[in-house]
Scaffold this active site. Structure first.
Site, PDB file in Angstrom:
ATOM      1  N   HIS A 262       0.833  -1.204   0.000  1.00  0.00           N
ATOM      2  CA  HIS A 262       0.000   0.000   0.000  1.00  0.00           C
ATOM      3  C   HIS A 262       0.871   1.258   0.000  1.00  0.00           C
ATOM      4  O   HIS A 262       0.688   2.166  -0.828  1.00  0.00           O
ATOM      5  CB  HIS A 262      -0.914  -0.030   1.240  1.00  0.00           C
ATOM      6  CG  HIS A 262      -1.840   1.135   1.355  1.00  0.00           C
ATOM      7  ND1 HIS A 262      -3.163   1.085   0.958  1.00  0.00           N
ATOM      8  CD2 HIS A 262      -1.646   2.390   1.824  1.00  0.00           C
ATOM      9  CE1 HIS A 262      -3.737   2.263   1.169  1.00  0.00           C
ATOM     10  NE2 HIS A 262      -2.838   3.075   1.703  1.00  0.00           N
ATOM     11  N   GLU A 263       1.830   1.295   0.920  1.00  0.00           N
ATOM     12  CA  GLU A 263       2.681   2.493   1.018  1.00  0.00           C
ATOM     13  C   GLU A 263       3.595   2.621  -0.201  1.00  0.00           C
ATOM     14  O   GLU A 263       3.917   3.738  -0.614  1.00  0.00           O
ATOM     15  CB  GLU A 263       3.489   2.470   2.318  1.00  0.00           C
ATOM     16  CG  GLU A 263       2.642   2.437   3.593  1.00  0.00           C
ATOM     17  CD  GLU A 263       1.555   3.513   3.655  1.00  0.00           C
ATOM     18  OE1 GLU A 263       1.722   4.580   3.018  1.00  0.00           O
ATOM     19  OE2 GLU A 263       0.519   3.279   4.318  1.00  0.00           O
TER      20      GLU A 263
ATOM     21  N   HIS B 245       1.744   4.598  -2.759  1.00  0.00           N
ATOM     22  CA  HIS B 245       1.883   6.043  -2.525  1.00  0.00           C
ATOM     23  C   HIS B 245       3.276   6.533  -2.937  1.00  0.00           C
ATOM     24  O   HIS B 245       3.428   7.564  -3.595  1.00  0.00           O
ATOM     25  CB  HIS B 245       1.694   6.350  -1.035  1.00  0.00           C
ATOM     26  CG  HIS B 245       0.267   6.302  -0.561  1.00  0.00           C
ATOM     27  ND1 HIS B 245      -0.717   7.100  -1.098  1.00  0.00           N
ATOM     28  CD2 HIS B 245      -0.335   5.571   0.419  1.00  0.00           C
ATOM     29  CE1 HIS B 245      -1.868   6.861  -0.465  1.00  0.00           C
ATOM     30  NE2 HIS B 245      -1.672   5.927   0.448  1.00  0.00           N
TER      31      HIS B 245
ATOM     32  N   GLU C 239      -4.585   7.788  -3.169  1.00  0.00           N
ATOM     33  CA  GLU C 239      -5.146   6.554  -2.643  1.00  0.00           C
ATOM     34  C   GLU C 239      -5.439   5.566  -3.780  1.00  0.00           C
ATOM     35  O   GLU C 239      -5.370   4.346  -3.573  1.00  0.00           O
ATOM     36  CB  GLU C 239      -6.422   6.869  -1.842  1.00  0.00           C
ATOM     37  CG  GLU C 239      -6.882   5.770  -0.932  1.00  0.00           C
ATOM     38  CD  GLU C 239      -5.992   5.533   0.295  1.00  0.00           C
ATOM     39  OE1 GLU C 239      -5.073   6.331   0.545  1.00  0.00           O
ATOM     40  OE2 GLU C 239      -6.222   4.524   0.995  1.00  0.00           O
TER      41      GLU C 239
END
Lengths: 490, 490
Positions: free
Chosen positions: B255-256, B259, B285
């Site tokens: 997820h990170e 980003h 997101e």
């Protein structure tokens, strides 16, 4: 207290906070920053520096200073520090400041390349440019006075080159004589074998705590060069490890803890004011040196340290604490200042100070610097320099414009000598304490008599208040001659 | 290009650099800062924020903006971003901004205490104060328009609450129906046993590289809450480990990385300009979600991941890659948004968005919020909230004033659904690639079609350009219904 003073201090508090941020970025750069971030970080630091520079010379600061009246010692000291910073920022033309920043940032890379090739000629033109710019800056700051004196104020406010020349002149012959006798005598055994690096770091952290470093307001990391960074409640240190030289790790740590404890122990009422930082490089170095040498390399403390080494590394070949004391304090031929022992260290500094003085007053040309260095080195050390990276190219300082800085290393040793004399008189059983691994009385004395004052007094004054006498080179010389006379039987 | 524009961009570049520094301090605070430094850091951050605020509303920025003419898309976009930031900083009175900062910094502690005690009443008066201040700010920003719309602009420029209401209104019934069917069917096996935390971190770093994270311009550390921080060439992520839940570590990392890759892949020509950052929270997101879910939790990728898990942890009880796919995508009852699966996650967000909308337009009072939360939760999830810390007190957002933020989580999922549809159409053999642990075509498509543009286009526009159609909730719903319909046989 006047409204102008309050407004000034509120503004200054933000400036101090921004200065702390710059320090934190410096720490990050040496410890955690990804290597690919370097160029971007340069711009980020540049933006922050330009904000700081504008704040230091903000015309409102000048107005507030003019309208402030100081009614107590702390206000007087705050105004003195802010006035000094305002004058400095105002006297140097912006163009010159920018040119110095540009030139030195490039010069460091050129110096590193020249050092790798042992080629002083490749660095000389750049060094000449940096020197000329700093001489110009010194002249702008000096208002017709001595440019070297003006540059010294950046690191040791209140001192003069003439005063240092007298002090260093008294040190040199006795240090040369001591070095000559010691290097002529049989040396204690050196360390052999390898020492686990994780165990070195563990032991170093333990020793940092023994010297009073507050881990809840700091941290210990590894970096290429040991340093201490930050003030108040965020004071971080770095150290390094070498599998065959655990002393490098241990004594780098103690040295940096000396710097860090000074910052951590300043009166919390001074936080984020000009008083909330160590007052000068010389006084700072006095703390790192007395922790590292007079305390850390004492017979008493090394007795305790020997036991810790055995616990950390097992039998490492030196079973006797007294022999271990000799090993810790072994004097060896060497070319590099940062690796020098207590006997030879100051000779390195004196050499640099004298050459730097001639460079700044124009009596020595950069093109003749290497020869002057080598001649002087052989005269003081008794052996010749074998290559430029072991001589004139070894230190980064001049490449980044730090003319005036070197002197503070020996000034710190002189101050440490004075403080040690006063401290041992005040704590009669200090040896018994250190031999038990207890530094609390010694570091507590330094905290109460010196560290807590931060920037309240001028450098010489804070040393004199702590010692009860004017700082001078006598105690350092007596300490060195006694200690190494005993170890080497000379 | 006009001189005014050049002057504006030079000034803005320093502002962007200072903004990056603020991000770096935030990272330090969550990873390396000594705990005793917290209060001092608060002042340091405050000083930097006040410099940034003054720069954003600097009158010269207004003059430069008025005198600048944009001749190309990039200049137009730069001016749009700077104008928005200038207007925002100028419209909110300094007193109000300072009061919001003061109140929210205290409110976070009060919220944390109330959450620990499961006592919403202890937080309600503080929440009311924060809400009132943000409503006042929203009104100041809205110029007579909708306050909620005005607050949304901070996170998702160009969107409106009405538009989101329509989109979320279409999502809700189908998500509730899917949740109902899935929770009524037999669930795949869960993980059992413990998983070495060092091996989790090692595997996570490997997976980060597989997803294209450039370690030379970033780093992976552990922190309490996973996050990504920084833009350009210094983009750091954090993750966390839990011995019984390696998926937490792995999918937090992916997820990170979504980003971080967005930030790292922006055109280097935009570095330290308003275009050099991700354009909105929603688009940000979309990247974290598509990396984590549509790619990372796909049948194809989990086939590869299964092999890596076996290599890292040995036999962990699930031998079949297909069963492993079910385990990764297991849907479970739960109260906490951040722990929710793909089916239920958006229901958490929709609930918050609707309540927040009522709080801001005044149709719901803070004193009735807990009851409204619990009623809505049971209606959408099918089971009742058992305590306040599992309900209305679970998220930090509102305590720190983040009204308007929650919507961007689901908007990101909606955008991710659209991008996934376009991406799979563009790369026919994507499943074969992912099953071999090769994400380069997929992440390369995202880089080339979306990430590299940074802030060049408005959020909806950059999604539409990448997808070839206007963003809408259809693809996300189709994806979820198909995926979970298959896994659960419903």
């Amino acid at each position: 207290m006047s409204t102008a003073y309050d407004a000034l201090m509120a503004f200054q508090r933000e400036t101090e906070a921004l200065g702390q941020i710059a320090g934190r970025l410096g720490w990050d750069q040496e410890t955690t920053m990804p290597r690919g971030a370097a160029a971007q970080r340069g711009e980020e630091m540049g933006a922050l520096e330009s904000v700081l520079h504008a704040r230091r010379k903000d015309p409102r600061v000048g107005e507030w200073l003019a309208a402030s009246d100081a009614t107590d010692d702390e206000a007087k000291a705050n105004l003195r520090h802010i006035q000094r910073s305002f004058d400095r920022a105002s006297k140097v033309p912006d163009d010159l400041a920018a040119e110095i920043a540009r030139t030195t940032s490039l010069a460091q890379g050129i110096w590193a390349e020249a050092r790798a090739k042992d080629d002083f000629a490749a660095f000389a033109p750049t060094l000449k440019r940096v020197l000329d710019l700093r001489r110009e800056e010194g002249a702008a700051l000096a208002d017709g006075g001595d440019a070297h004196d003006a540059l010294l104020q950046d690191y040791e406010p209140g001192t003069t080159a003439a005063e240092l020349e007298t002090m260093f002149g008294a040190l040199r012959p006795r240090l040369v004589a001591l070095r000559d006798k010691v290097l002529g005598a049989p040396a204690p055994a050196g360390l052999e074998g390898t020492f686990d690096e994780t165990a070195q770091m563990k032991l170093s952290r333990q020793i940092a705590k023994v010297f009073g470093y507050d881990m809840s307001r700091g941290r210990v990391d590894k970096a290429v060069h040991p340093f201490s960074s930050g003030s108040g409640n965020d004071v971080r240190i770095t150290t390094r490890t070498n599998p065959v030289d655990p002393f490098n790790c241990i004594y780098s740590t103690i040295h940096e803890v000396g710097h860090a404890a000074y910052e951590q122990n300043i009166d919390q009422a001074y936080l984020l004011t000009p008083l909330g930082r160590g007052v000068s490089m010389g006084v700072h170095e006095s703390q790192s040196r007395i922790y590292e040498n007079q305390l850390g390399r004492s017979r008493a403390f090394t007795t305790w340290l020997h036991g810790q080494m055995v616990e950390a590394f097992g039998d490492f070949g030196i079973a006797d604490p007294d022999a271990f004391y000799g090993t810790v304090n072994r004097v060896h031929k060497g070319f590099i200042r940062t690796e020098a022992d207590e006997v030879q260290y100051n000779l390195h500094v004196l050499l640099r100070f004298d050459l730097e003085r001639q460079l700044i007053n124009g009596s020595l040309d950069v093109s003749d610097l290497e020869e002057a260095w080598n001649t002087r080195f052989e005269a003081d050390f008794g052996y010749p320099v074998d290559r430029a990276s072991h001589g004139v190219l070894q230190d980064v300082h001049w490449s980044v414009g730090l003319f005036g800085y070197f002197a503070t290393y020996t000034l710190g040793n002189v101050y440490a000598g004075c403080l040690h004399e006063a401290l041992t008189a005040a704590i009669p059983d200090i040896d018994a304490q250190l031999a038990a691994g207890d530094t609390s009385a010694a570091t507590g004395w330094l905290r109460d008599n010196l560290q807590r004052h931060g920037g309240l007094y001028e450098p010489r004054e804070v040393i004199e208040r702590a010692c009860g006498f004017a700082p001078n080179e006598g105690p350092l010389l007596a300490y060195l001659e006694k200690k190494f006379g005993e170890i080497y039987g000379v």
